[in-house]
Design a protein around this motif. Structure first.
Motif, mmCIF file in Angstrom:
data_model
loop_
_atom_site.group_PDB
_atom_site.id
_atom_site.type_symbol
_atom_site.label_atom_id
_atom_site.label_comp_id
_atom_site.label_asym_id
_atom_site.label_seq_id
_atom_site.Cartn_x
_atom_site.Cartn_y
_atom_site.Cartn_z
ATOM 1 N N TYR A 1 0.579 -12.996 11.784
ATOM 2 C CA TYR A 1 -0.899 -12.780 11.945
ATOM 3 C C TYR A 1 -1.881 -13.785 12.654
ATOM 4 O O TYR A 1 -3.102 -13.533 13.146
ATOM 5 C CB TYR A 1 -1.595 -12.817 10.440
ATOM 6 N N HIS B 1 -3.330 -11.974 0.970
ATOM 7 C CA HIS B 1 -2.694 -10.840 1.469
ATOM 8 C C HIS B 1 -1.141 -10.909 1.055
ATOM 9 O O HIS B 1 -0.544 -9.630 0.459
ATOM 10 C CB HIS B 1 -2.814 -10.245 2.917
ATOM 11 N N HIS C 1 -5.183 0.100 7.157
ATOM 12 C CA HIS C 1 -6.377 0.227 7.894
ATOM 13 C C HIS C 1 -6.151 0.093 8.997
ATOM 14 O O HIS C 1 -6.159 -1.200 9.586
ATOM 15 C CB HIS C 1 -7.668 -0.630 7.268
ATOM 16 N N TRP D 1 -5.041 -14.224 4.740
ATOM 17 C CA TRP D 1 -3.813 -13.621 4.978
ATOM 18 C C TRP D 1 -2.611 -14.271 3.762
ATOM 19 O O TRP D 1 -1.881 -13.526 3.511
ATOM 20 C CB TRP D 1 -3.002 -13.883 6.267
ATOM 21 N N THR E 1 0.775 -1.237 -0.157
ATOM 22 C CA THR E 1 -0.027 0.079 -0.063
ATOM 23 C C THR E 1 0.869 1.176 -0.032
ATOM 24 O O THR E 1 0.525 2.402 -0.472
ATOM 25 C CB THR E 1 -1.057 0.087 1.215
ATOM 26 N N ASP F 1 -3.693 -4.988 7.806
ATOM 27 C CA ASP F 1 -3.642 -5.235 6.380
ATOM 28 C C ASP F 1 -2.786 -4.001 5.916
ATOM 29 O O ASP F 1 -2.750 -3.863 4.405
ATOM 30 C CB ASP F 1 -5.248 -4.836 5.977
ATOM 31 N N CYS G 1 -13.839 -1.826 10.447
ATOM 32 C CA CYS G 1 -12.616 -2.502 9.843
ATOM 33 C C CYS G 1 -12.540 -3.929 9.883
ATOM 34 O O CYS G 1 -12.555 -4.650 9.018
ATOM 35 C CB CYS G 1 -11.367 -1.859 9.953
ATOM 36 N N MET H 1 -13.341 -7.160 7.295
ATOM 37 C CA MET H 1 -12.164 -8.084 7.171
ATOM 38 C C MET H 1 -12.801 -9.504 7.317
ATOM 39 O O MET H 1 -12.485 -10.350 6.616
ATOM 40 C CB MET H 1 -10.803 -7.749 7.769
#
Length: 337
Positions: free
Chosen positions: A313, A270, A208, A267, A156, A205, A241, A245
């Motif tokens: 995670y 991700h 966020h 994940w 990001t 993430d 949020c 998710m």
């Protein structure tokens, strides 16, 4: 060299003038907070991107305001996921002006900075000023508060190579217009430098902040900057949020429950977003924030495998899975763990 009383008095006078000027230049009190203290009802619109739309900070701010000024403050979320300032210009009437707000919070910098959208800093500035002019056209006494937000990391951040320029524009425009600025970015940058592991815990993430991040970073800073009493933001149970998710994770059975397999699949996908060259590992250049990369790189080989990524995670699943069943029941989940 002789030191005369005349010189001494001049120095004292200069210090006195500097002190008075410093007081005059101090940030003004926040108008809507002062109005609430005076017993006036206030309508507050928070307007921006997904950082506001699914940010827990909005609900936490509303909770604190209600604790201190029961029934006097109405916080309206007019934000939209994926939005930038061009969307803001098109949506201002419906999302903001129809509510006739006393105060408007604005944050669009993080999505204006997405390189592929080709919104220059100047374009973003022009859009911001369009919003400002139209808000004042409806109500010249409306209070406008500008906000910088968190640091996007991993893929990001790669998508937003000039994010600092967009945040600086918000600072400059706040100063030029005499607006209150909530500079969340400075606080997040400090956390990223000092404790990158905690940073990614609060923002799993990579962009966020989740409920815990709002509770520990955003809301305390916001409360301080607004001149509010501390309050108990944890009384807010809104966690949009996390809900977004978890709903995205509920893919296999779609039964409003998230299994460990579903959680890890989310994940794993991700991980693929971080793995720009699709070679099955994340290299340092693919995750430029070295502190976070090192946190993922559990075995210290300068590469991050999917297994290492998943281990980091697992923290959140284990925190939510209080009964150790391996299943998160979304209907019963407590977000303020």
């Amino acid at each position: 060299m002789k030191f005369s009383w005349g010189n001494k008095m001049k120095k004292l006078l200069i210090l006195l003038i500097c002190g008075l000027m410093s007081g005059l230049m101090a940030a003004p009190k926040v108008k809507f907070v002062e109005n609430l203290k005076a017993g006036k009802e206030q309508s507050i619109v928070i307007f921006g991107t997904s950082l506001t739309k699914v940010g827990a900070w909005g609900g936490q701010l509303a909770t604190i305001l209600d604790q201190q000024f029961p029934g006097k403050a109405k916080v309206i979320n007019g934000a939209q996921g994926g939005a930038n300032s061009a969307w803001g210009v098109k949506s201002l009437d419906q999302k903001v002006l129809k509510h006739k707000p006393d105060t408007v919070f604005i944050e669009f910098a993080i999505n204006d900075a997405v390189e592929r959208r080709k919104t220059s800093v100047e374009d973003a500035k022009n859009n911001l000023n369009n919003l400002i002019e139209r808000i004042f056209a409806q109500n010249p006494e409306c209070e406008i508060i500008l906000a910088t937000m968190n640091v996007p990391v991993g893929h990001t951040g790669v998508q937003r190579p000039k994010i600092d320029d967009y945040y600086q524009m918000y600072r400059d425009e706040a100063k030029r217009n005499g607006f209150k600025l909530i500079d969340h970015n400075a606080v997040w940058k400090d956390l990223l430098e000092k404790d990158p592991a905690l940073y990614i815990q609060y923002m799993p993430d990579a962009i966020h902040p989740v409920y815990e991040g709002a509770l520990k970073v955003i809301t305390p800073h916001l409360v301080k900057e607004l001149g509010l009493k501390v309050g108990d933001a944890s009384m807010s149970e809104l966690a949009p949020c996390w809900k977004y998710m978890f709903n995205s994770m509920d893919k296999i059975k779609k039964d409003r429950k998230v299994s460990r397999d579903e959680y890890e699949l989310f994940w794993a996908n991700h991980f693929k977003m971080q793995d720009a060259n699709k070679d099955g590992i994340i290299q340092p250049k693919e995750y430029p924030e070295q502190g976070i990369f090192n946190h993922f790189d559990i075995n210290g080989d300068k590469l991050v495998s999917l297994d290492e990524y998943q281990k980091v995670y697992s923290y959140h699943f284990e925190k939510f899975d209080k009964d150790k069943s391996g299943i998160l029941d979304l209907k019963k989940l407590q977000y303020n763990y």
